[in-house]
Design a protein around this motif. Structure first.
Motif, PDB file in Angstrom:
ATOM      1  N   GLU A  64     -12.189   0.258  -3.163  1.00 21.37           N
ATOM      2  CA  GLU A  64     -12.243  -1.215  -3.164  1.00 21.37           C
ATOM      3  C   GLU A  64     -11.503  -1.886  -4.416  1.00 21.37           C
ATOM      4  O   GLU A  64     -10.820  -3.165  -3.687  1.00 21.37           O
ATOM      5  CB  GLU A  64     -13.862  -1.591  -3.063  1.00 21.37           C
ATOM      6  CG  GLU A  64     -14.679  -1.489  -1.744  1.00 21.37           C
ATOM      7  CD  GLU A  64     -16.060  -1.975  -2.073  1.00 21.37           C
ATOM      8  OE1 GLU A  64     -16.851  -2.271  -1.042  1.00 21.37           O
ATOM      9  OE2 GLU A  64     -16.403  -1.883  -3.373  1.00 21.37           O
ATOM     10  N   ARG A  96       0.847  -1.199   0.016  1.00 24.18           N
ATOM     11  CA  ARG A  96       0.054  -0.031   0.005  1.00 24.18           C
ATOM     12  C   ARG A  96       0.967   1.223   0.094  1.00 24.18           C
ATOM     13  O   ARG A  96       1.223   1.731   0.919  1.00 24.18           O
ATOM     14  CB  ARG A  96      -0.857  -0.082   1.193  1.00 24.18           C
ATOM     15  CG  ARG A  96      -2.099  -1.014   1.097  1.00 24.18           C
ATOM     16  CD  ARG A  96      -2.878  -1.096   2.378  1.00 24.18           C
ATOM     17  NE  ARG A  96      -4.187  -1.593   2.004  1.00 24.18           N
ATOM     18  CZ  ARG A  96      -5.342  -1.779   2.999  1.00 24.18           C
ATOM     19  NH1 ARG A  96      -5.400  -1.017   3.897  1.00 24.18           N
ATOM     20  NH2 ARG A  96      -6.380  -2.534   2.521  1.00 24.18           N
ATOM     21  N   GLU A 120     -13.300   0.986   7.312  1.00 22.61           N
ATOM     22  CA  GLU A 120     -13.688  -0.257   6.966  1.00 22.61           C
ATOM     23  C   GLU A 120     -12.795  -0.921   5.943  1.00 22.61           C
ATOM     24  O   GLU A 120     -12.653  -2.065   6.130  1.00 22.61           O
ATOM     25  CB  GLU A 120     -14.971   0.014   6.124  1.00 22.61           C
ATOM     26  CG  GLU A 120     -15.555  -1.448   5.573  1.00 22.61           C
ATOM     27  CD  GLU A 120     -16.785  -1.149   4.405  1.00 22.61           C
ATOM     28  OE1 GLU A 120     -16.874  -1.931   3.679  1.00 22.61           O
ATOM     29  OE2 GLU A 120     -17.287  -0.015   4.527  1.00 22.61           O
ATOM     30  N   LEU A 121     -12.001  -0.434   5.081  1.00 19.68           N
ATOM     31  CA  LEU A 121     -10.946  -0.703   3.975  1.00 19.68           C
ATOM     32  C   LEU A 121      -9.435  -0.767   4.458  1.00 19.68           C
ATOM     33  O   LEU A 121      -8.651  -1.247   4.007  1.00 19.68           O
ATOM     34  CB  LEU A 121     -11.145  -0.164   2.716  1.00 19.68           C
ATOM     35  CG  LEU A 121     -12.571  -0.238   2.195  1.00 19.68           C
ATOM     36  CD1 LEU A 121     -12.556   0.506   0.957  1.00 19.68           C
ATOM     37  CD2 LEU A 121     -12.905  -1.522   1.909  1.00 19.68           C
ATOM     38  N   CYS A 156     -12.881   4.368   4.777  1.00 22.85           N
ATOM     39  CA  CYS A 156     -11.623   4.177   4.825  1.00 22.85           C
ATOM     40  C   CYS A 156     -11.474   3.334   6.026  1.00 22.85           C
ATOM     41  O   CYS A 156     -10.254   2.202   5.846  1.00 22.85           O
ATOM     42  CB  CYS A 156     -10.787   5.354   4.986  1.00 22.85           C
ATOM     43  SG  CYS A 156     -10.747   6.306   3.453  1.00 22.85           S
ATOM     44  N   ALA A 184      -7.920  -1.394  -2.728  1.00 23.27           N
ATOM     45  CA  ALA A 184      -7.502  -1.384  -1.404  1.00 23.27           C
ATOM     46  C   ALA A 184      -6.120  -2.015  -1.082  1.00 23.27           C
ATOM     47  O   ALA A 184      -5.460  -1.615  -0.221  1.00 23.27           O
ATOM     48  CB  ALA A 184      -8.428  -2.117  -0.758  1.00 23.27           C
ATOM     49  N   ASP A 185      -5.572  -2.925  -1.882  1.00 19.76           N
ATOM     50  CA  ASP A 185      -4.370  -3.509  -1.540  1.00 19.76           C
ATOM     51  C   ASP A 185      -3.279  -2.596  -1.932  1.00 19.76           C
ATOM     52  O   ASP A 185      -2.148  -3.031  -1.803  1.00 19.76           O
ATOM     53  CB  ASP A 185      -4.180  -4.774  -2.151  1.00 19.76           C
ATOM     54  CG  ASP A 185      -4.272  -4.757  -3.750  1.00 19.76           C
ATOM     55  OD1 ASP A 185      -4.860  -3.880  -4.312  1.00 19.76           O
ATOM     56  OD2 ASP A 185      -3.957  -5.604  -4.513  1.00 19.76           O
ATOM     57  N   ARG A 240     -15.988   4.597  -3.199  1.00 17.52           N
ATOM     58  CA  ARG A 240     -16.071   3.392  -2.671  1.00 17.52           C
ATOM     59  C   ARG A 240     -15.537   2.415  -3.832  1.00 17.52           C
ATOM     60  O   ARG A 240     -14.878   1.345  -3.530  1.00 17.52           O
ATOM     61  CB  ARG A 240     -17.463   2.634  -2.287  1.00 17.52           C
ATOM     62  CG  ARG A 240     -17.459   1.218  -1.920  1.00 17.52           C
ATOM     63  CD  ARG A 240     -18.855   0.764  -1.661  1.00 17.52           C
ATOM     64  NE  ARG A 240     -18.983   1.105   0.028  1.00 17.52           N
ATOM     65  CZ  ARG A 240     -18.578   0.513   1.041  1.00 17.52           C
ATOM     66  NH1 ARG A 240     -17.836  -0.686   0.902  1.00 17.52           N
ATOM     67  NH2 ARG A 240     -18.926   0.799   2.309  1.00 17.52           N
TER      68      ARG A 240
END
Length: 247
Positions: A206, A137, A244-245, A242, A209-210, A202
């Protein structure tokens, strides 16, 4: 000989001012004095410093209390490095900052400009992700029309098309941009992701996210983007998304 040049001639031939075309510079005016809201040119013209010298003089030029504090500090400790050392002014300022910030903000890193503060924040985000086992990330998501500074990494999250840094495309890191949220602060909130901008946000977060370390946007208002005030609900839900992920 440069010694024979007038002050303004020397300036025009040898000093490069910010945001100026060095080949075709615009006019430059010599300031001789400043006080309060005013700056006085060398020909006696008195002007109101309406932009507070790039927002650094919000208490006015030569504010007596600030001027006295500077003089007093010069008599005891003009400067010392902050690596491994500290001093009372830094500690006292830290105490005052914590008095006016939320309890969740408990650590302070001093920076010397807004651009540098953005650089540090982005480095912290990458370092945090690495520390929790997410070294992949390293990228950032942001909102179009934003402005975050003129240093290298900060430029990469400024608007790539309408911003002042479009000439650096191809050299800067490529980041993830989403549209500016359509609902402004004075408008009624619509709790539909397809209409409030959160659906697009989102989808981008999503899908990447990685790879995304953090989501950056100006707090409350986009200044350079046209004084565009965000709706607080967009900010609240973006923060929750943010979390959440893990971004």
């Amino acid at each position: 000989m440069t010694a024979d040049l007038s002050q303004l001639e020397f300036d025009q031939q040898h000093l490069w001012h910010p945001y100026t075309n060095v080949a075709k510079p615009g006019p430059t005016f010599v300031v001789k004095e400043s006080e309060g809201v005013h700056i006085t040119l060398d020909d006696g013209t008195r002007l109101i410093d309406a932009m507070s010298s790039w927002w650094c003089m919000m208490h006015g030029h030569r504010n007596p209390a600030i001027t006295q504090a500077i003089h007093d500090q010069l008599d005891t400790l003009p400067h010392v490095m902050f690596g491994g050392l500290t001093h009372d002014p830094a500690i006292d300022l830290g105490r005052k900052l914590l008095e006016i910030t939320p309890e969740s903000l408990s650590r302070i890193f001093y920076c010397d400009s807004g651009s540098v503060s953005v650089e540090v924040a982005m480095k912290m985000a990458v370092q945090y992700q690495h520390a929790i086992g997410q070294p992949g990330r390293k990228e950032f998501a942001t909102i179009r029309s934003g402005y975050h500074g003129d240093t290298w990494k900060a430029m990469s999250v400024c608007d790539p098309d309408t911003g002042m840094h479009h000439l650096f495309q191809g050299a800067l890191s490529v980041q993830h941009f989403v549209s500016r949220p359509p609902i402004r602060i004075h408008e009624d909130w619509v709790d539909d992701p397809a209409q409030n901008g959160l659906g697009e946000l989102r989808a981008v977060l999503e899908a990447n996210a990685d790879r995304i370390a953090a989501f950056i946007l100006e707090p409350v208002v986009q200044g350079t983007g046209g004084m565009y005030f965000y709706h607080p609900e967009y900010l609240n839900q973006a923060r929750a998304l943010c979390d959440e992920l893990g971004i």
